[in-house]
Design a protein around this motif. Structure first.
Motif, PDB file in Angstrom:
ATOM      1  N   ALA A   1       0.904  -1.208  -0.118  1.00 36.25           N
ATOM      2  CA  ALA A   1      -0.064   0.002   0.030  1.00 36.25           C
ATOM      3  C   ALA A   1       0.925   1.294  -0.130  1.00 36.25           C
ATOM      4  O   ALA A   1       0.666   2.194  -0.718  1.00 36.25           O
ATOM      5  CB  ALA A   1      -0.758   0.004   1.234  1.00 36.25           C
ATOM      6  N   ARG A   2       2.010   1.256   0.799  1.00 35.17           N
ATOM      7  CA  ARG A   2       2.594   2.511   0.900  1.00 35.17           C
ATOM      8  C   ARG A   2       3.377   2.411  -0.438  1.00 35.17           C
ATOM      9  O   ARG A   2       3.510   3.816  -1.129  1.00 35.17           O
ATOM     10  CB  ARG A   2       4.033   2.229   1.920  1.00 35.17           C
ATOM     11  CG  ARG A   2       3.149   2.626   3.395  1.00 35.17           C
ATOM     12  CD  ARG A   2       4.356   2.688   4.423  1.00 35.17           C
ATOM     13  NE  ARG A   2       5.195   1.624   4.477  1.00 35.17           N
ATOM     14  CZ  ARG A   2       4.890   0.592   5.498  1.00 35.17           C
ATOM     15  NH1 ARG A   2       3.883   0.550   6.213  1.00 35.17           N
ATOM     16  NH2 ARG A   2       5.654  -0.515   5.501  1.00 35.17           N
ATOM     17  N   ARG A   3       3.986   1.523  -0.956  1.00 35.45           N
ATOM     18  CA  ARG A   3       4.606   1.647  -2.268  1.00 35.45           C
ATOM     19  C   ARG A   3       3.683   2.202  -3.259  1.00 35.45           C
ATOM     20  O   ARG A   3       3.980   3.013  -4.117  1.00 35.45           O
ATOM     21  CB  ARG A   3       5.231   0.454  -2.679  1.00 35.45           C
ATOM     22  CG  ARG A   3       6.292   0.189  -4.064  1.00 35.45           C
ATOM     23  CD  ARG A   3       6.439  -0.912  -4.344  1.00 35.45           C
ATOM     24  NE  ARG A   3       7.766  -1.373  -3.447  1.00 35.45           N
ATOM     25  CZ  ARG A   3       7.611  -2.508  -2.572  1.00 35.45           C
ATOM     26  NH1 ARG A   3       6.568  -3.380  -2.577  1.00 35.45           N
ATOM     27  NH2 ARG A   3       8.720  -2.747  -1.818  1.00 35.45           N
ATOM     28  N   ASN A   4       2.519   1.579  -3.552  1.00 32.24           N
ATOM     29  CA  ASN A   4       1.471   2.089  -4.373  1.00 32.24           C
ATOM     30  C   ASN A   4       0.904   3.349  -4.240  1.00 32.24           C
ATOM     31  O   ASN A   4       0.734   4.337  -5.413  1.00 32.24           O
ATOM     32  CB  ASN A   4       0.090   1.118  -4.209  1.00 32.24           C
ATOM     33  CG  ASN A   4      -0.503   0.956  -5.403  1.00 32.24           C
ATOM     34  OD1 ASN A   4      -1.586   0.265  -5.665  1.00 32.24           O
ATOM     35  ND2 ASN A   4      -0.313   2.003  -6.472  1.00 32.24           N
ATOM     36  N   SER A   5       1.131   4.065  -3.026  1.00 39.43           N
ATOM     37  CA  SER A   5       0.758   5.211  -2.801  1.00 39.43           C
ATOM     38  C   SER A   5       1.503   6.324  -3.424  1.00 39.43           C
ATOM     39  O   SER A   5       1.274   7.352  -3.676  1.00 39.43           O
ATOM     40  CB  SER A   5       0.562   5.785  -1.333  1.00 39.43           C
ATOM     41  OG  SER A   5       1.858   5.570  -0.777  1.00 39.43           O
ATOM     42  N   ARG A   6       3.009   6.062  -3.592  1.00 35.89           N
ATOM     43  CA  ARG A   6       3.635   6.999  -4.379  1.00 35.89           C
ATOM     44  C   ARG A   6       3.653   6.585  -5.713  1.00 35.89           C
ATOM     45  O   ARG A   6       4.467   7.482  -6.666  1.00 35.89           O
ATOM     46  CB  ARG A   6       5.122   6.642  -3.687  1.00 35.89           C
ATOM     47  CG  ARG A   6       5.291   6.721  -2.539  1.00 35.89           C
ATOM     48  CD  ARG A   6       6.859   6.777  -1.716  1.00 35.89           C
ATOM     49  NE  ARG A   6       7.429   5.390  -2.122  1.00 35.89           N
ATOM     50  CZ  ARG A   6       7.424   4.472  -1.409  1.00 35.89           C
ATOM     51  NH1 ARG A   6       7.085   4.769   0.043  1.00 35.89           N
ATOM     52  NH2 ARG A   6       8.148   3.339  -1.486  1.00 35.89           N
TER      53      ARG A   6
ATOM     54  N   ILE B   1      -6.884  -2.968   2.486  1.00 36.23           N
ATOM     55  CA  ILE B   1      -6.509  -2.017   1.677  1.00 36.23           C
ATOM     56  C   ILE B   1      -7.466  -1.539   0.704  1.00 36.23           C
ATOM     57  O   ILE B   1      -8.339  -2.424   0.069  1.00 36.23           O
ATOM     58  CB  ILE B   1      -5.205  -2.594   0.898  1.00 36.23           C
ATOM     59  CG1 ILE B   1      -5.472  -3.688   0.184  1.00 36.23           C
ATOM     60  CG2 ILE B   1      -4.032  -2.335   1.755  1.00 36.23           C
ATOM     61  CD1 ILE B   1      -4.178  -4.231  -0.512  1.00 36.23           C
ATOM     62  N   VAL B   2      -7.701  -0.345   0.520  1.00 38.42           N
ATOM     63  CA  VAL B   2      -8.625   0.428  -0.204  1.00 38.42           C
ATOM     64  C   VAL B   2      -8.294   0.927  -1.568  1.00 38.42           C
ATOM     65  O   VAL B   2      -7.656   1.790  -1.407  1.00 38.42           O
ATOM     66  CB  VAL B   2      -9.427   1.288   0.592  1.00 38.42           C
ATOM     67  CG1 VAL B   2     -10.918   1.820  -0.175  1.00 38.42           C
ATOM     68  CG2 VAL B   2     -10.067   0.889   1.812  1.00 38.42           C
ATOM     69  N   TYR B   3      -8.809   0.350  -2.657  1.00 35.46           N
ATOM     70  CA  TYR B   3      -8.439   0.849  -4.060  1.00 35.46           C
ATOM     71  C   TYR B   3      -9.598   1.344  -4.607  1.00 35.46           C
ATOM     72  O   TYR B   3     -10.724   0.996  -4.152  1.00 35.46           O
ATOM     73  CB  TYR B   3      -7.971  -0.235  -4.893  1.00 35.46           C
ATOM     74  CG  TYR B   3      -6.631  -0.790  -4.354  1.00 35.46           C
ATOM     75  CD1 TYR B   3      -6.501  -2.204  -3.952  1.00 35.46           C
ATOM     76  CD2 TYR B   3      -5.358  -0.126  -4.851  1.00 35.46           C
ATOM     77  CE1 TYR B   3      -5.264  -2.708  -3.643  1.00 35.46           C
ATOM     78  CE2 TYR B   3      -4.128  -0.548  -4.358  1.00 35.46           C
ATOM     79  CZ  TYR B   3      -3.984  -1.832  -3.827  1.00 35.46           C
ATOM     80  OH  TYR B   3      -2.766  -2.259  -3.565  1.00 35.46           O
ATOM     81  N   GLU B   4      -9.398   2.249  -5.712  1.00 32.20           N
ATOM     82  CA  GLU B   4     -10.489   2.753  -6.607  1.00 32.20           C
ATOM     83  C   GLU B   4     -11.272   1.331  -7.065  1.00 32.20           C
ATOM     84  O   GLU B   4     -10.683   0.396  -7.339  1.00 32.20           O
ATOM     85  CB  GLU B   4      -9.946   3.468  -7.841  1.00 32.20           C
ATOM     86  CG  GLU B   4      -9.168   2.689  -8.650  1.00 32.20           C
ATOM     87  CD  GLU B   4      -8.687   3.700  -9.939  1.00 32.20           C
ATOM     88  OE1 GLU B   4      -9.560   4.276 -10.426  1.00 32.20           O
ATOM     89  OE2 GLU B   4      -7.342   3.577 -10.129  1.00 32.20           O
TER      90      GLU B   4
ATOM     91  N   LEU C   1      -4.564   3.893  -5.021  1.00 34.04           N
ATOM     92  CA  LEU C   1      -4.773   3.437  -3.730  1.00 34.04           C
ATOM     93  C   LEU C   1      -5.400   4.593  -2.815  1.00 34.04           C
ATOM     94  O   LEU C   1      -5.073   5.727  -2.915  1.00 34.04           O
ATOM     95  CB  LEU C   1      -3.262   3.233  -2.991  1.00 34.04           C
ATOM     96  CG  LEU C   1      -3.236   3.098  -1.449  1.00 34.04           C
ATOM     97  CD1 LEU C   1      -3.965   1.391  -1.046  1.00 34.04           C
ATOM     98  CD2 LEU C   1      -2.063   3.179  -0.807  1.00 34.04           C
ATOM     99  N   LEU C   2      -6.652   4.160  -2.361  1.00 35.91           N
ATOM    100  CA  LEU C   2      -7.122   5.250  -1.477  1.00 35.91           C
ATOM    101  C   LEU C   2      -7.052   5.203  -0.140  1.00 35.91           C
ATOM    102  O   LEU C   2      -7.101   6.308   0.769  1.00 35.91           O
ATOM    103  CB  LEU C   2      -9.016   5.251  -1.666  1.00 35.91           C
ATOM    104  CG  LEU C   2      -9.229   5.079  -3.280  1.00 35.91           C
ATOM    105  CD1 LEU C   2     -10.890   4.720  -3.172  1.00 35.91           C
ATOM    106  CD2 LEU C   2      -9.040   6.407  -3.685  1.00 35.91           C
ATOM    107  N   GLY C   3      -6.425   4.064   0.329  1.00 33.94           N
ATOM    108  CA  GLY C   3      -6.053   4.111   1.801  1.00 33.94           C
ATOM    109  C   GLY C   3      -6.122   2.331   2.244  1.00 33.94           C
ATOM    110  O   GLY C   3      -6.456   1.625   1.624  1.00 33.94           O
ATOM    111  N   PHE C   4      -5.610   2.658   3.569  1.00 34.09           N
ATOM    112  CA  PHE C   4      -5.608   1.332   4.276  1.00 34.09           C
ATOM    113  C   PHE C   4      -5.924   1.337   5.703  1.00 34.09           C
ATOM    114  O   PHE C   4      -5.678   2.477   6.249  1.00 34.09           O
ATOM    115  CB  PHE C   4      -4.361   0.449   4.000  1.00 34.09           C
ATOM    116  CG  PHE C   4      -3.091   1.110   4.237  1.00 34.09           C
ATOM    117  CD1 PHE C   4      -2.501   0.875   5.652  1.00 34.09           C
ATOM    118  CD2 PHE C   4      -2.388   1.987   3.656  1.00 34.09           C
ATOM    119  CE1 PHE C   4      -1.138   1.219   5.946  1.00 34.09           C
ATOM    120  CE2 PHE C   4      -1.284   2.709   3.989  1.00 34.09           C
ATOM    121  CZ  PHE C   4      -0.632   2.076   5.354  1.00 34.09           C
ATOM    122  N   CYS C   5      -6.453   0.431   6.394  1.00 39.68           N
ATOM    123  CA  CYS C   5      -7.052   0.655   7.587  1.00 39.68           C
ATOM    124  C   CYS C   5      -7.193  -0.846   8.345  1.00 39.68           C
ATOM    125  O   CYS C   5      -7.165  -1.790   7.867  1.00 39.68           O
ATOM    126  CB  CYS C   5      -8.415   1.370   7.835  1.00 39.68           C
ATOM    127  SG  CYS C   5      -9.668   0.626   6.944  1.00 39.68           S
TER     128      CYS C   5
END
Length: 270
Positions: A18-23, A44-47, A32-36
């Motif tokens: 998730a962190r890699r994808n966020s960049r 992990i929350v994607y479009e 990537l919209l977020g993770f929780c």
């Protein structure tokens, strides 16, 4: 928005993905919209990608019936654009390492986006001695499988396998018996370079729907991508340039499709 529950590979690896994808921001990379964490479950929350994965479209209940020749070429072009961004425009370059049809997601208009960066590595951070061999059977490049050598050309090999899936509608590995399996590359290679045999191995859903010259061009690209020697494989930029002329303008390429005249069209007398 779509939420993906924690997988067996572990939350730490999912969070790293998730962190890699966020960049990484590109029209052909899933956003990537977020993770929780919610009630003990990790997400992990994607479009939202309404059409699901390419794997489901090709090998699921519909067996590729919604994927015309031009849509398949558009999907291949979208994949190439996403990979080119990872290889040529990220600093340092990113090697996806697990490119496959189930990691190619499709939106409502069949725009393709690369997802799942849990196994991705940067080219400047490859330690062959400590890196665990990973990937998916049928998509892993031979040099990586045999001696752990990993480069951007490993992704190009996997791209070639997905291109063969699009072309033939077959899975990357198919069971021949209880003890034997055969890869799509091994099965297809002798026929891809034979113009008399090539039309017979094309997915029946799209058979005879494309310009034969375009079919030969795509087969030639696929053959180069899955060469066992990585130095013989093209750069993904070269693949992209080969595909652009095969995709209609309205789908993101440069091909101008001339519609045949309607059989009901009457010509006015001079």
């Amino acid at each position: 928005m779509a939420a993906l529950p924690r997988r067996s590979r572990g939350w730490r690896e999912v969070a790293l993905s998730a962190r890699r994808n966020s960049r990484i921001r590109h029209p052909n990379i899933v956003s990537l919209l977020g993770f929780c964490v919610h009630e003990g479950n990790h997400y992990i929350v994607y479009e939202l990608m309404e059409k699901g994965s390419l794997d489901t479209q090709l090998h699921g209940a519909s067996h590729g019936s919604a994927l015309t020749w031009h849509i398949r070429m558009k999907i291949a072009l979208d994949m190439a654009r996403g990979l080119e961004y990872l290889h040529e425009h990220c600093s340092p370059p990113v090697i996806h390492r697990d490119l496959k049809s189930s990691n190619i997601l499709l939106d409502s208009d069949f725009n393709a986006k690369i997802s799942d960066f849990g196994l991705a590595v940067t080219s400047g951070n490859i330690d062959k001695g400590s890196m665990k061999l990973s990937g998916t059977l049928g998509y892993v490049a031979p040099e990586y499988l045999l001696d752990g050598k990993l480069t951007e050309k490993s992704d190009v090999y996997a791209f070639g396998v997905v291109l063969l899936e699009l072309l033939m509608g077959r899975k990357p590995v198919e069971k021949m018996s209880q003890t034997q399996c055969q890869s799509i590359v091994t099965w297809a290679m002798p026929q891809l370079t034979d113009r008399t045999k090539l039309p017979n191995i094309v997915d029946p859903v799209i058979r005879d729907t494309m310009d034969p010259k375009h079919l030969y061009q795509v087969a030639a690209v696929a053959v180069l991508c899955v060469q066992p020697e990585p130095s013989y494989r093209p750069l993904i930029t070269d693949v992209l340039h080969s595909l652009v002329p095969l995709v209609p303008v309205e789908l993101g390429g440069t091909l101008r499709v001339v519609e045949p005249p309607s059989p009901n069209l009457k010509h006015s007398p001079c």
